[in-house]
Design a protein around this motif. Structure first.
Motif, PDB file in Angstrom:
ATOM      1  N   HIS A  85      58.371 -18.173  47.715  1.00 42.77           N
ATOM      2  CA  HIS A  85      59.064 -17.987  48.993  1.00 42.77           C
ATOM      3  C   HIS A  85      58.116 -17.498  50.090  1.00 42.77           C
ATOM      4  N   GLY A  86      56.814 -17.541  49.816  1.00 38.95           N
ATOM      5  CA  GLY A  86      55.841 -17.125  50.813  1.00 38.95           C
ATOM      6  C   GLY A  86      55.684 -15.634  50.946  1.00 38.95           C
ATOM      7  N   ASN A  87      56.130 -14.867  49.939  1.00 40.78           N
ATOM      8  CA  ASN A  87      55.944 -13.420  49.941  1.00 40.78           C
ATOM      9  C   ASN A  87      54.593 -13.069  49.339  1.00 40.78           C
ATOM     10  N   LEU A  88      53.919 -12.115  49.930  1.00 39.43           N
ATOM     11  CA  LEU A  88      52.588 -11.685  49.493  1.00 39.43           C
ATOM     12  C   LEU A  88      52.709 -10.432  48.634  1.00 39.43           C
ATOM     13  N   PHE A  89      52.165 -10.494  47.421  1.00 39.78           N
ATOM     14  CA  PHE A  89      52.092  -9.345  46.520  1.00 39.78           C
ATOM     15  C   PHE A  89      50.688  -8.742  46.601  1.00 39.78           C
ATOM     16  N   ILE A  90      50.618  -7.418  46.611  1.00 36.74           N
ATOM     17  CA  ILE A  90      49.346  -6.701  46.751  1.00 36.74           C
ATOM     18  C   ILE A  90      49.306  -5.586  45.703  1.00 36.74           C
ATOM     19  N   SER A  91      48.252  -5.553  44.897  1.00 40.70           N
ATOM     20  CA  SER A  91      48.159  -4.498  43.886  1.00 40.70           C
ATOM     21  C   SER A  91      47.256  -3.374  44.367  1.00 40.70           C
ATOM     22  N   THR A  92      47.660  -2.138  44.053  1.00 43.99           N
ATOM     23  CA  THR A  92      46.872  -0.968  44.423  1.00 43.99           C
ATOM     24  C   THR A  92      46.741  -0.045  43.214  1.00 43.99           C
ATOM     25  N   GLY A  93      45.564   0.554  43.023  1.00 37.49           N
ATOM     26  CA  GLY A  93      45.358   1.473  41.919  1.00 37.49           C
ATOM     27  C   GLY A  93      45.849   2.871  42.240  1.00 37.49           C
ATOM     28  N   ASP A  94      45.910   3.728  41.212  1.00 37.85           N
ATOM     29  CA  ASP A  94      46.453   5.077  41.436  1.00 37.85           C
ATOM     30  C   ASP A  94      45.480   6.019  42.120  1.00 37.85           C
TER      31      ASP A  94
ATOM     32  N   ARG B  47      48.670   2.177  36.854  1.00 41.22           N
ATOM     33  CA  ARG B  47      47.400   2.907  36.809  1.00 41.22           C
ATOM     34  C   ARG B  47      46.322   2.131  37.554  1.00 41.22           C
ATOM     35  N   ASN B  48      46.066   0.919  37.102  1.00 43.11           N
ATOM     36  CA  ASN B  48      45.129   0.037  37.809  1.00 43.11           C
ATOM     37  C   ASN B  48      45.502  -1.415  37.529  1.00 43.11           C
ATOM     38  N   PRO B  49      46.428  -1.953  38.296  1.00 45.50           N
ATOM     39  CA  PRO B  49      46.823  -3.352  38.117  1.00 45.50           C
ATOM     40  C   PRO B  49      45.756  -4.254  38.710  1.00 45.50           C
ATOM     41  N   TYR B  50      44.721  -4.455  37.954  1.00 43.83           N
ATOM     42  CA  TYR B  50      43.496  -5.035  38.502  1.00 43.83           C
ATOM     43  C   TYR B  50      43.626  -6.505  38.860  1.00 43.83           C
ATOM     44  N   ARG B  51      44.316  -7.267  38.023  1.00 36.43           N
ATOM     45  CA  ARG B  51      44.540  -8.674  38.327  1.00 36.43           C
ATOM     46  C   ARG B  51      46.027  -8.989  38.210  1.00 36.43           C
ATOM     47  N   ILE B  52      46.582  -9.593  39.266  1.00 42.94           N
ATOM     48  CA  ILE B  52      47.988  -9.983  39.244  1.00 42.94           C
ATOM     49  C   ILE B  52      48.090 -11.478  39.495  1.00 42.94           C
ATOM     50  N   SER B  53      49.221 -12.046  39.125  1.00 48.51           N
ATOM     51  CA  SER B  53      49.535 -13.430  39.473  1.00 48.51           C
ATOM     52  C   SER B  53      51.046 -13.561  39.572  1.00 48.51           C
ATOM     53  N   VAL B  54      51.495 -14.604  40.236  1.00 45.32           N
ATOM     54  CA  VAL B  54      52.915 -14.886  40.349  1.00 45.32           C
ATOM     55  C   VAL B  54      53.140 -16.333  39.925  1.00 45.32           C
ATOM     56  N   ASP B  55      54.112 -16.543  39.044  1.00 47.54           N
ATOM     57  CA  ASP B  55      54.450 -17.891  38.613  1.00 47.54           C
ATOM     58  C   ASP B  55      55.039 -18.640  39.806  1.00 47.54           C
ATOM     59  N   PRO B  56      54.403 -19.714  40.252  1.00 55.87           N
ATOM     60  CA  PRO B  56      54.897 -20.407  41.451  1.00 55.87           C
ATOM     61  C   PRO B  56      56.246 -21.074  41.244  1.00 55.87           C
TER      62      PRO B  56
ATOM     63  N   ILE C 113      58.117 -14.984  39.114  1.00 55.78           N
ATOM     64  CA  ILE C 113      57.956 -13.802  38.255  1.00 55.78           C
ATOM     65  C   ILE C 113      56.525 -13.280  38.387  1.00 55.78           C
ATOM     66  N   LEU C 114      56.413 -11.969  38.488  1.00 53.07           N
ATOM     67  CA  LEU C 114      55.125 -11.306  38.678  1.00 53.07           C
ATOM     68  C   LEU C 114      54.511 -10.936  37.322  1.00 53.07           C
ATOM     69  N   TYR C 115      53.200 -11.154  37.173  1.00 53.16           N
ATOM     70  CA  TYR C 115      52.447 -10.768  35.971  1.00 53.16           C
ATOM     71  C   TYR C 115      51.208  -9.985  36.392  1.00 53.16           C
ATOM     72  N   TRP C 116      50.798  -9.041  35.552  1.00 54.62           N
ATOM     73  CA  TRP C 116      49.550  -8.330  35.837  1.00 54.62           C
ATOM     74  C   TRP C 116      48.967  -7.712  34.575  1.00 54.62           C
ATOM     75  N   GLY C 117      47.658  -7.492  34.641  1.00 51.14           N
ATOM     76  CA  GLY C 117      46.960  -6.748  33.599  1.00 51.14           C
ATOM     77  C   GLY C 117      46.834  -5.304  34.053  1.00 51.14           C
TER      78      GLY C 117
END
Length: 909
Positions: free
Chosen positions: A182-191, A265-274, A278-282
Motif C-alpha cells: 500500500h506504499g507504506n514505509l517501514f523503518i527499523s530502529t535499534g534500542d 533489540r536490534n531489528p537489523y534487517r527487515i522485509s515486507v511480503d509484497p 506481512i512484516l518480517y525481520w531478524g
C-alpha cells in the motif's frame, strides 16, 4: 568467534544498523505459478543450477542495496559512499559521499537505503543516515531524487523523519527500510542501549545516571522511536501520515503513532511480503550463553508481524522466555516479568507503563544447537530477515529463481554464513526450512539480500572480518540456469614431477557434465600450445622447467570449463618413511614409549643434509568425536587450536596481526605473556563470554565449544608473537609417551617427519632460472585403542549419534580404515540389544574379505542396558580396512544393536 568483543556491541550495534528492503516493484500479488518448464514446486532444483557472479568487488563496509526496475543496482557503505552498478556497462560508479556521522569503526553513519515503489515515475531514493544537529545527534530518513544519468540531486533532499540518539552508545542502531503493498514505509530502529554489565541478559539498569544502560527507556517505551519498527506513509511533499492499524492511535497519551512494532533489540534487517504486507525481520539477540538467575540465555530471532504488536524486549526473548526483575544496585532477583501484562516502571520511561502483551518469535535459536530448529547449527549469531519470493510466470527471464521457491521467505545469518528458505502454510504460519546453496554458496558475511525485478537474487557480502576494508567485500548476483550447464573439467596425473625426458600420462576421464547425454570434447595445452584432443593423452617433456598444463572440456553447444595442472621437470621427490616395531595405529593405555626410525632417500642428493630433516612429536589431548582424519588433515593438527579457530567465527572480529573489532591475536599473546593462569582463564572466557579488558566491548559466549577445544584455541593464540615451540626429536630412537597416562583416552600422538631436498636449477617457460626444491612428509598417528561409534570412518544402513551407532539391521556395516592389528588379540564391544541376538563378522579390506573375528552376542534385555563382551581376533599382519558386518538372516532382523564403542585389546607379551 569474537573472542574479546561482543558481536552485538560492535558488529550488531554500530555497523548492523541498516535495513533490508522488500523492494518488489509491484503492489499486486504475484501470479499463481503454472507448471514450470525448468523445474516445479515439487522438485528441488540441483544446487549446481545456481550461479553466483561478482558484480562489484573491493567494497568497504557495504550496508544496503536496492535494484531499480531497469536493472541498476544502488548500494551504500557505512562511511557515507553511495554507488550505482550499471548492468549495461558492467561498471560501478561513485555517485555521492554523504556527510554522514560515521563515528570510529562501529558507530552509525550511512546505515541504509531503499527505493520508492514508484521509482520509474518519481525517481525517489530514501537514505537512513546519522547527522549532527547542533548539540544533538540524530538519525535521519531523507528522500532524494536521482537524475536520469544516475547522479543524485543533492538539492532535492527532503527530511522525512528524524529522531535523537545517544551517540555514546556503540550498539544497536537498526537502520532497515521496506515497503508494503500500500506504499507504506517501514523503518527499523535499534534500542540504542549499552548491552554490557547486564551479563548478556536484560539491560534494565534503573540506577541514577545510567539511562543508556536501560532498554526500558527505548525499546519498552511507547513514547520513544528507538527499539521499534515504524510505519508511515510518505506524501508527495515529503511529509508523512499515519496509516490505519499502527500500534497506537494518533493522540494517545504516552505513545507515538508511528510505531508499528515495539520491543525490539536490534531489528537489523527487515522485509515486507509484497503480496500480503506481512512484516518480517531478524532480531539480534543478547549475549548470554547459559541460563542464569537473571533469566534465559540469549537467542536470535526471526520474527513475523501480521499486525502491529509488542515483541517483548527487554523483558522477554525467543518464544517469550521471561527475564527476572533485577536490581543492579543490590543484585537482588525479583519476580519474572509477565508476557501477558508487562509493566514498564523504569524512571527513564517517558511513555505509558502498562504495555501490550508480548508476541512470541517465529524462529529462535541460541549459540548451542536449537532443539526446535536444529538445522540452523551452532556458533555465533546474527539473524537477518530477507525477502519473500513470488515466482512470476509472466516474467520473461530465464535466470529468475525457479517456482520451487515460490512464496519462500529467505532468511540469513551474518555470523554463520548461511541462507535458509523458510516455508509458510496457507495461514502464513511457520512450516519448515531448508538451506539455500549450502555447498556452493560460499557466502562471505551476507549483509543485505534482495530479489530484483528480474527474479534474480542480489546480495551484499560484508567480507570476512568486521570493522575493516575486506578484500572479499562485494556485490554479487545469483542466477538460476534451468537449461544447459557447463561441463566440469577435472585434470590429473600421477607423473607431475621427474627428470627430463619426463613422459606424463594425463587423465581427463573424471571430467563430467551435469546434463546427462551431453557430448564432450577435450583439449590439452602446454604453455598455450595444443598437445592433444584425447581424453587421456601422454606427453613427453624433454627439457627441465615448470610447466602449466590446461585441460578445456566443451559440450556440444560450446559451453566450456578449464582445469589446470603444474608439471615440474628437473627433480624427483624425496622418499621419507617412518617405521616402528610397535603397533602403528594404537598406543596402549599403559604405553610409555615408542620405538621408531625415519628413513630418507633422494636420488639427486648424494648426502642428506640433517639440517633439512625435521622430525616432530606432538600430543593432542583431545579431538572431537568425528571420523578419523586422513593424512593431509592430520598434518595440520599440530595446531589443532588454529584449525578450531579457522572453523569458528573468530575471524569475524579478530585478525592475527591487524586491528579489527577486537584485538589482534598477537596483541592478546603479548598481554598474557608470562601469565601462568592465562590458558585456564581465557579458555573459560571463550565459553562464558565477558569483557572489560579491551575497552567497554564484550565477547559473546560460546557454550557450544568444549573446555578442551577452547584450551587448544588459547594455546595457539598465546603462541603467536613467540618463536614456535616444537618438540623436535632425533631421526630414530625411543620416544616417551606419557602425556596420556592417567587421562581419558581421547588424545592422539602425531609423529611427523619431513625432508626438503637441495633442489635443482630449472628455467620455467619465459622466466629466469629458479631452484626447483621439493619437500616430502610422512606422518604416523597413534590413537587410543577404544573407538566410539561417532568416530568410525564409514557406516551403512545405520544411524550415527553423539557417541553411538543405532538402528542397525541385518547387512548393516561400519568401516575402520587403515588399521594395524599387530599384537592385537581381541575386541571388546560395548553395546545394548533389546531382544535380538545376532553376529558381528569382521572382514579385512572388503565386505566379502577374509573373516578375522566373529562375535555372537545375546540381547541385553533393554536398549538402556549396556554390557561389555570380548571376541577373539586371528593374528593379522599389515594395515587393513576393517568391515564390521552385522548378520542375522532369519527374521526378525531389524534394530539389532546399539553400538557405543569397540576396544582393540593387546595380547600379553
Amino acid at each position: 568467534m569474537s573472542i574479546f568483543l561482543s558481536k552485538y556491541s560492535l558488529l550488531l550495534g554500530g555497523l548492523l544498523g541498516l535495513g533490508s528492503i522488500g523492494h518488489n516493484f509491484t503492489t499486486s500479488k504475484a501470479s499463481t505459478p503454472k507448471v514450470y518448464a525448468q523445474t516445479d514446486t515439487l522438485n528441488r532444483p540441483d544446487e549446481n543450477r545456481f550461479t553466483k557472479t561478482v558484480l562489484s568487488n573491493d567494497l568497504n563496509e557495504p550496508m544496503e542495496l536496492a535494484v531499480a526496475p531497469d536493472g541498476r543496482v544502488f548500494f551504500v557503505e557505512r562511511a557515507g559512499k553511495f554507488y550505482v552498478y550499471d548492468p549495461v556497462q558492467k561498471k560501478t560508479r561513485l555517485l555521492y559521499d554523504f556527510p554522514a556521522k560515521a563515528v570510529d569503526k562501529y558507530l552509525n553513519g550511512l546505515l541504509g537505503m531503499t527505493i520508492d515503489p514508484n521509482f520509474s515515475k518519481n525517481h525517489y531514493l530514501y537514505f537512513f543516515y546519522t547527522i549532527q544537529d547542533k548539540e544533538q545527534t540524530k538519525q535521519r530518513i531523507a528522500r532524494f531524487k536521482v537524475n536520469d544519468d544516475s547522479t543524485l540531486d543533492i538539492e532535492s533532499e527532503k527530511s522525512i523523519i528524524e529522531f535523537s540518539i545517544d551517540l555514546e552508545v556503540s550498539a544497536h542502531t537498526g537502520g532497515s527500510m521496506a515497503w508494503d503493498a500500500h506504499g507504506n514505509l517501514f523503518i527499523s530502529t535499534g534500542d540504542n542501549t549499552v548491552p554490557f554489565e547486564s551479563n548478556g541478559h536484560a539491560p534494565i539498569d534503573q540506577r541514577t545516571g545510567r539511562p543508556t544502560f536501560d532498554a526500558e527507556r527505548s525499546a519498552a517505551n511507547p513514547n520513544d522511536l528507538r527499539g521499534k519498527i515504524l510505519r508511515i506513509h510518505v506524501e508527495a511533499d515529503g511529509s508523512y501520515t499515519i496509516p490505519e492499524g499502527n500500534l497506537f492511535p494518533k493522540g494517545m497519551a504516552g505513545t507515538r503513532p508511528e510505531i508499528y512494532v515495539m520491543g525490539c533489540r536490534n531489528p537489523y534487517r527487515i522485509s515486507v511480503d509484497p503480496a500480503t504486507s506481512i512484516l518480517y525481520w531478524g532480531e539480534i539477540g543478547p549475549d548470554a550463553g547459559t541460563d542464569s538467575p537473571q533469566g534465559p540465555r540469549g537467542y536470535d530471532e526471526f520474527n513475523q508481524a501480521k499486525k502491529a504488536g509488542n515483541y517483548g524486549w527487554p523483558y522477554f526473548v525467543g518464544n517469550n522466555k521471561p527475564y527476572f526483575e533485577y536490581d543492579f544496585e543490590t543484585k537482588k532477583i525479583g519476580s519474572l516479568f509477565d508476557p501477558n501484562a508487562p509493566v514498564n516502571n523504569s524512571p527513564y520511561n517517558t511513555g505509558m507503563k502498562n504495555l501490550l502483551p508480548a508476541q512470541k518469535a517465529m524462529i529462535w535459536y541460541p549459540y548451542n544447537l536449537s532443539s526446535e530448529f536444529p538445522a540452523l547449527g551452532v556458533g555465533g549469531r546474527c539473524a537477518m530477515g530477507g525477502p519473500v519470493y513470488h515466482f512470476d510466470v509472466s516474467l520473461n527471464k530465464k535466470s529468475k529463481i525457479p517456482a520451487y521457491y515460490d512464496k519462500a521467505l529467505f532468511v540469513y545469518d551474518w555470523m554463520r554464513n548461511w541462507i535458509f528458505a523458510v516455508r509458510l502454510d496457507e495461514q502464513q504460519n511457520y512450516q519448515s526450512m531448508e538451506a539455500f546453496m549450502p555447498k556452493t554458496g560460499d557466502f562471505r558475511r551476507p549483509v543485505d539480500m534482495e530479489i530484483g525485478p528480474d527474479g534474480s537474487i542480489y546480495l551484499l557480502e560484508y567480507g570476512s572480518v568486521y570493522g575493516i576494508d575486506n578484500e572479499d567485500a562485494r556485490l554479487v548476483k545469483i542466477d538460476f540456469n534451468g537449461g544447459n550447464r557447463k561441463p566440469i573439467a577435472q585434470a590429473y596425473t600421477s607423473d607431475s614431477i621427474g627428470l627430463a625426458p619426463l613422459k606424463v600420462a594425463f587423465k581427463g576421464e573424471k571430467s563430467y557434465d551435469f546434463d546427462k547425454g551431453d557430448q564432450l570434447t577435450y583439449q590439452w595445452k602446454v604453455e598455450g600450445k595444443v598437445i592433444s584432443n584425447e581424453i587421456n593423452p601422454t606427453y613427453t617433456f624433454n627439457k627441465n622447467g615448470i610447466y602449466k598444463v590446461l585441460l578445456t572440456v566443451k559440450d556440444q553447444v560450446g559451453l566450456s570449463n578449464t582445469d589446470t595442472l603444474t608439471v615440474k621437470v628437473g627433480n624427483t621427490m624425496p622418499e621419507v618413511a617412518i617405521s616402528t616395531t610397535d603397533n602403528s595405529t594404537f598406543f596402549k593405555a599403559s604405553a610409555t614409549s615408542l620405538k621408531y626410525a625415519v628413513s630418507i632417500q633422494d636420488k639427486e642428493d648424494k648426502l642428506i643434509d640433517p639440517k633439512k630433516v625435521k622430525v616432530v612429536l606432538n600430543y593432542i589431548p583431545k579431538v572431537s568425536k568425528a571420523p578419523q582424519m586422513g593424512h593431509q588433515q592430520l598434518t595440520s593438527t599440530f595446531s589443532i587450536g588454529k584449525n578450531l579457530i579457522a572453523g569458528s567465527d573468530c575471524k569475524a572480529c579478530h585478525q592475527i596481526n591487524g586491528k579489527s573489532a577486537g584485538p589482534s591475536f598477537t596483541e592478546v599473546s603479548k598481554k598474557y605473556r608470562g601469565d601462568k593462569t592465562a590458558i585456564a582463564k581465557l579458555a573459560n572466557k571463550i565459553i562464558i563470554g565477558g569483557g572489560g579488558l579491551w575497552g567497554d566491548r564484550e565477547m559473546s559466549a560460546h557454550p557450544q565449544l568444549s573446555r578442551e577445544e577452547t584450551t587448544e584455541m588459547v594455546k595457539y593464540i598465546l603462541s603467536l608473537g613467540n618463536e614456535p615451540i616444537e618438540n623436535r626429536v632425533p631421526q630414530q630412537g625411543t620416544l616417551s609417551l606419557k602425556e596420556h597416562v592417567g587421562k581419558e583416552q581421547e588424545g592422539r600422538y602425531v609423529l611427523t617427519a619431513s625432508y626438503t631436498d637441495k633442489g635443482s636449477l630449472v628455467a620455467p617457460q619465459g622466466k629466469a632460472k629458479t631452484v626447483l626444491s621439493l619437500k616430502k612428509t610422512d606422518i604416523l598417528v597413534l590413537r587410543p585403542t577404544k573407538i566410539y561409534g561417532s568416530e568410525v570412518d564409514e557406516i551403512h544402513n545405520m544411524n550415527r549419534d553423539d557417541k553411538y551407532l543405532g538402528a542397525i539391521h541385518n547387512g548393516s556395516y561400519l568401516v575402520l580404515k587403515n588399521i594395524d592389528l599387530k599384537d592385537i588379540e581381541g575386541l571388546i564391544y560395548r553395546f545394548s540389544s533389546k531382544d535380538n541376538g545376532a553376529s558381528i563378522e569382521v572382514h579385512t579390506d572388503a565386505l566379502n574379505g577374509p573373516i578375522i573375528s566373529t562375535f555372537k552376542y545375546s540381547p541385553t534385555g533393554s536398549w538402556n542396558t549396556y554390557t561389555e563382551q570380548k571376541a577373539s581376533v586371528q593374528p593379522t599382519t599389515g594395515k587393513h580396512d576393517l568391515y564390521f558386518v552385522f548378520v542375522k538372516k532369519e527374521t526378525p532382523n531389524k534394530n539389532l544393536f546399539n553400538f557405543e564403542w569397540v576396544d582393540f585389546v593387546y595380547g600379553d607379551k
